[in-house]
Design a protein around this motif. Sequence first.
Motif, PDB file in Angstrom:
ATOM      1  N   LYS A 133       4.962  12.110 -14.951  1.00  0.00           N
ATOM      2  CA  LYS A 133       3.896  12.212 -15.952  1.00  0.00           C
ATOM      3  C   LYS A 133       3.470  13.672 -16.139  1.00  0.00           C
ATOM      4  CE  LYS A 133      -0.614  10.111 -16.789  1.00  0.00           C
ATOM      5  NZ  LYS A 133      -0.428   9.290 -17.939  1.00  0.00           N
ATOM      6  N   PHE A 147      -8.198   2.706  -2.505  1.00  0.00           N
ATOM      7  CA  PHE A 147      -7.326   1.533  -2.346  1.00  0.00           C
ATOM      8  C   PHE A 147      -7.998   0.389  -1.579  1.00  0.00           C
ATOM      9  CE2 PHE A 147      -4.286  -1.175  -0.268  1.00  0.00           C
ATOM     10  CZ  PHE A 147      -3.417  -1.497  -1.292  1.00  0.00           C
ATOM     11  N   LYS A 166       5.460   5.030  -5.280  1.00  0.00           N
ATOM     12  CA  LYS A 166       5.793   4.754  -6.684  1.00  0.00           C
ATOM     13  C   LYS A 166       4.864   5.545  -7.627  1.00  0.00           C
ATOM     14  CE  LYS A 166       6.169   0.761  -9.738  1.00  0.00           C
ATOM     15  NZ  LYS A 166       5.828  -0.658  -9.857  1.00  0.00           N
ATOM     16  N   LEU A 167       3.586   5.522  -7.290  1.00  0.00           N
ATOM     17  CA  LEU A 167       2.608   6.231  -8.125  1.00  0.00           C
ATOM     18  C   LEU A 167       2.813   7.748  -8.037  1.00  0.00           C
ATOM     19  CD1 LEU A 167      -0.589   4.152  -7.297  1.00  0.00           C
ATOM     20  CD2 LEU A 167       0.608   4.182  -9.473  1.00  0.00           C
ATOM     21  N   ALA A 168       3.201   8.209  -6.840  1.00  0.00           N
ATOM     22  CA  ALA A 168       3.435   9.655  -6.679  1.00  0.00           C
ATOM     23  C   ALA A 168       4.589  10.106  -7.559  1.00  0.00           C
ATOM     24  CB  ALA A 168       3.718   9.963  -5.221  1.00  0.00           C
ATOM     25  N   GLU A 217      -1.505   1.345 -11.444  1.00  0.00           N
ATOM     26  CA  GLU A 217      -0.566   1.826 -12.471  1.00  0.00           C
ATOM     27  C   GLU A 217      -1.309   2.084 -13.776  1.00  0.00           C
ATOM     28  OE1 GLU A 217       2.420  -1.195 -12.556  1.00  0.00           O
ATOM     29  OE2 GLU A 217       3.372  -0.476 -10.717  1.00  0.00           O
ATOM     30  N   GLY A 268      -1.543  -3.503  -7.653  1.00  0.00           N
ATOM     31  CA  GLY A 268      -0.515  -2.591  -8.169  1.00  0.00           C
ATOM     32  C   GLY A 268      -0.714  -2.303  -9.643  1.00  0.00           C
ATOM     33  N   LYS A 306       4.586   9.007 -23.689  1.00  0.00           N
ATOM     34  CA  LYS A 306       3.527   8.107 -24.185  1.00  0.00           C
ATOM     35  C   LYS A 306       2.315   8.890 -24.676  1.00  0.00           C
ATOM     36  CE  LYS A 306       4.535   3.966 -21.550  1.00  0.00           C
ATOM     37  NZ  LYS A 306       4.120   3.184 -20.385  1.00  0.00           N
ATOM     38  N   LEU A 318      -3.397   5.230 -13.440  1.00  0.00           N
ATOM     39  CA  LEU A 318      -2.585   6.451 -13.566  1.00  0.00           C
ATOM     40  C   LEU A 318      -2.285   6.733 -15.036  1.00  0.00           C
ATOM     41  CD1 LEU A 318      -0.909   8.735 -12.299  1.00  0.00           C
ATOM     42  CD2 LEU A 318       1.001   7.146 -12.124  1.00  0.00           C
ATOM     43  N   ARG A 338       0.819  -1.221   0.000  1.00  0.00           N
ATOM     44  CA  ARG A 338       0.000   0.000   0.000  1.00  0.00           C
ATOM     45  C   ARG A 338       0.857   1.278   0.000  1.00  0.00           C
ATOM     46  NH1 ARG A 338      -5.508   1.110   3.415  1.00  0.00           N
ATOM     47  NH2 ARG A 338      -5.931   3.152   2.570  1.00  0.00           N
ATOM     48  N   GLU A 339       1.831   1.335   0.892  1.00  0.00           N
ATOM     49  CA  GLU A 339       2.642   2.554   1.003  1.00  0.00           C
ATOM     50  C   GLU A 339       3.659   2.656  -0.128  1.00  0.00           C
ATOM     51  OE1 GLU A 339       2.032   5.152   2.856  1.00  0.00           O
ATOM     52  OE2 GLU A 339       0.295   3.994   3.525  1.00  0.00           O
ATOM     53  N   ARG A 367      -0.835   8.898 -28.077  1.00  0.00           N
ATOM     54  CA  ARG A 367      -2.272   8.671 -27.944  1.00  0.00           C
ATOM     55  C   ARG A 367      -2.946   9.173 -29.195  1.00  0.00           C
ATOM     56  NH1 ARG A 367      -2.361  10.865 -22.307  1.00  0.00           N
ATOM     57  NH2 ARG A 367      -1.747   9.108 -21.045  1.00  0.00           N
ATOM     58  N   ASP A 385      -1.777  -8.319  -4.160  1.00  0.00           N
ATOM     59  CA  ASP A 385      -0.958  -7.102  -4.164  1.00  0.00           C
ATOM     60  C   ASP A 385      -0.497  -6.775  -5.578  1.00  0.00           C
ATOM     61  OD1 ASP A 385      -0.990  -6.225  -1.582  1.00  0.00           O
ATOM     62  OD2 ASP A 385       0.775  -7.363  -0.944  1.00  0.00           O
ATOM     63  N   LEU A 408       3.500   1.330  -3.040  1.00  0.00           N
ATOM     64  CA  LEU A 408       2.801   1.599  -4.308  1.00  0.00           C
ATOM     65  C   LEU A 408       2.415   3.081  -4.396  1.00  0.00           C
ATOM     66  CD1 LEU A 408       1.492   0.517  -6.922  1.00  0.00           C
ATOM     67  CD2 LEU A 408      -0.573   0.054  -5.598  1.00  0.00           C
ATOM     68  N   ARG A 409       2.014   3.632  -3.264  1.00  0.00           N
ATOM     69  CA  ARG A 409       1.637   5.047  -3.236  1.00  0.00           C
ATOM     70  C   ARG A 409       2.838   5.921  -3.632  1.00  0.00           C
ATOM     71  NH1 ARG A 409       0.792   9.760  -0.570  1.00  0.00           N
ATOM     72  NH2 ARG A 409      -1.375  10.468  -0.429  1.00  0.00           N
ATOM     73  N   TYR A 413      -6.305   7.370  -5.093  1.00  0.00           N
ATOM     74  CA  TYR A 413      -5.646   6.173  -4.553  1.00  0.00           C
ATOM     75  C   TYR A 413      -6.021   5.971  -3.084  1.00  0.00           C
ATOM     76  CZ  TYR A 413      -1.857   3.048  -3.114  1.00  0.00           C
ATOM     77  OH  TYR A 413      -1.139   2.001  -2.602  1.00  0.00           O
ATOM     78  N   ASP A 414      -5.883   7.033  -2.295  1.00  0.00           N
ATOM     79  CA  ASP A 414      -6.169   6.912  -0.854  1.00  0.00           C
ATOM     80  C   ASP A 414      -7.628   6.538  -0.599  1.00  0.00           C
ATOM     81  OD1 ASP A 414      -3.586   7.519  -0.230  1.00  0.00           O
ATOM     82  OD2 ASP A 414      -3.944   9.665  -0.017  1.00  0.00           O
ATOM     83  N   ALA A 465       5.770   8.542 -10.180  1.00  0.00           N
ATOM     84  CA  ALA A 465       5.365   8.355 -11.590  1.00  0.00           C
ATOM     85  C   ALA A 465       4.447   9.484 -12.037  1.00  0.00           C
ATOM     86  CB  ALA A 465       4.667   7.016 -11.763  1.00  0.00           C
ATOM     87  N   GLY A 466       3.565   9.917 -11.121  1.00  0.00           N
ATOM     88  CA  GLY A 466       2.646  11.019 -11.425  1.00  0.00           C
ATOM     89  C   GLY A 466       3.387  12.314 -11.663  1.00  0.00           C
ATOM     90  N   PHE A 481      -4.390  12.255  -8.394  1.00  0.00           N
ATOM     91  CA  PHE A 481      -4.462  10.799  -8.447  1.00  0.00           C
ATOM     92  C   PHE A 481      -4.256  10.175  -7.073  1.00  0.00           C
ATOM     93  CE2 PHE A 481      -2.823   6.532  -9.205  1.00  0.00           C
ATOM     94  CZ  PHE A 481      -3.852   6.036  -9.977  1.00  0.00           C
ATOM     95  N   LEU A 482      -3.424  10.801  -6.269  1.00  0.00           N
ATOM     96  CA  LEU A 482      -3.168  10.233  -4.939  1.00  0.00           C
ATOM     97  C   LEU A 482      -4.423  10.276  -4.055  1.00  0.00           C
ATOM     98  CD1 LEU A 482       0.451  11.384  -4.147  1.00  0.00           C
ATOM     99  CD2 LEU A 482      -0.334   9.175  -4.952  1.00  0.00           C
TER     100      LEU A 482
END
Lengths: 217, 167
Positions: A65, B11, A57-59, B37, B33, A71, B40, A51-52, A75, B29, A54-55, B7-8, A61-62, B3-4
Motif C-alpha cells: 500500500k 487487537f 499479512k497486514l504488514a 483489513e 481479520g 485503489k 488498513l 493473530r500472528e 477514491r 477470527d 494476520l499481522r 494492530y498490536d 499489505a501495508g 498501522f502495525l
Amino acid sequence: MNEIEAAELFNRDLDAFFAGEGRGSFGSDPEAMGTAAKFIGADFSAESKIRETLREKLASAGELKGSFDIKSLFRFKVYAPAALVAACLLVFILPMTRVAPPRTSAVPEKARGLDRAVETASLNRPVSAGKAVRMAAPAETSEGFFESIPMAELAAERLENFPIETSSGGSPIALVPGLASAGSAGGSKVVWETENAVFTLETREIAPEDIFERKTL
Amino acid sequence: MDFLDIYDRHFPKIYNYVRYCVKVPAEADDVTGRIFESALEKLGTYNAARGPVQVWLFGIARNAVIDWQRTRKKRGEVFLDDIPEPAGADPRIETVLEKKEEEGRLLEAMRTLDDRSREIMALKFSSGMTNRDIALMTGLGESNVGLIIYRAVKKLQGLLGTKKAYE
C-alpha cells in the motif's frame, strides 16, 4: 436512590475504574462493579489463531500500500480533481488534434449523382411565362463528403398577366354583376363567378344551431 | 501513523469485542481479520480531529459485526455451538480448564442479554470507551447507554453470583 441515580453513580465508578483510579473505592455498588471487573479483565484474544498470521499479512499489505495503491486512485478525493483536470485537458487539446480532411475535387460518386439529378430536375421544371429563374452558382470549393447542393435561387419578376389560362380567352374569374357586393342577413357578402361555378364569400353572425344539430335524449 | 502499532495495541480489545458478539472462535477470527483489513484500507480516511483511533476502529468493528450477523441471519445458519448443551457436560473439562471455564461462563452470561445490551456491554468492556462515544456510535442517548449498562451488569451479577471479584 432510584435506578437512574444508581446507574449514574455506577457509570461514574466504572469510568474511574477504566481510568485506573482507586480500584477499591467503589462506594455505589461494589457487587455490580465486581461483575463488571470480571468482564473488563477477561481476555479472549489468546484463543485467536490468526493473530500472528494476520499481522504478517497486514504488514505485507501495508508495504504494498505504501509503494503503490491503485485503489487510492479511485477514491473520490483523488478521483474527482483528476477527472476534472483530464476533462479540461481534453477540451483544450481536442480542437488542436483535429485534422482537416484532404481537399479533393473527387466528390463521392453518390453525391455527384445526386448533384446531377437535382441540376437536371431544375432544368426540366416548367417555368411560367415571364418568370426568370436563375441558377445559383455552385460552390467553388468542395470539402469532404457532405457538400452543399446548388439550388435554384428563389427570385422571380413581377407577374404581368394572370397565370390561369381560360378556354374562352376572357377573364377567368369575375364578380357577378348585381350580386357582387350585397348585404346579407346580419352581414355582407361578395359573389364570385368562374366559368364553371359561382362562389359566395359572406360574413354574418350565426348561432350554434346554424351549424350543430341539438339532440335530446 | 504505523498501522502495525495500532494492530498490536488494539487487537486484544477488538478480538474481545468480536468474541462477545460472535460465538464460534473461528468465526470471531474471520470477523477480526476483516476488521483489520478494512481498517488498513481505510487508514487514509481516519481524521484525528474527529476522535481517537480506538473510536474509529471500534466503529469499523461494529459495522463488521453487524454485517456478519446480517449475513448469518440471511443464510439461516445455526452453529452446533448455538444449541445449548445438556446439563452435566463433561466434568473433566471443568476441572482441568478453570480459566477456560470461567471465560466460557462470562461469554455464556453475556449471550443471555438482548442484542442491544450485549452490543453496548461488548463495546464498553472491550474498549473502555466513554458512554458519550458509545452513544454517538450507536445513536442512543448517553444516559440511556448508562442505564443499559447498569441493568445489564445487574442481570449478569445475578447470573454469575459475583461478589467483589475486583478485591
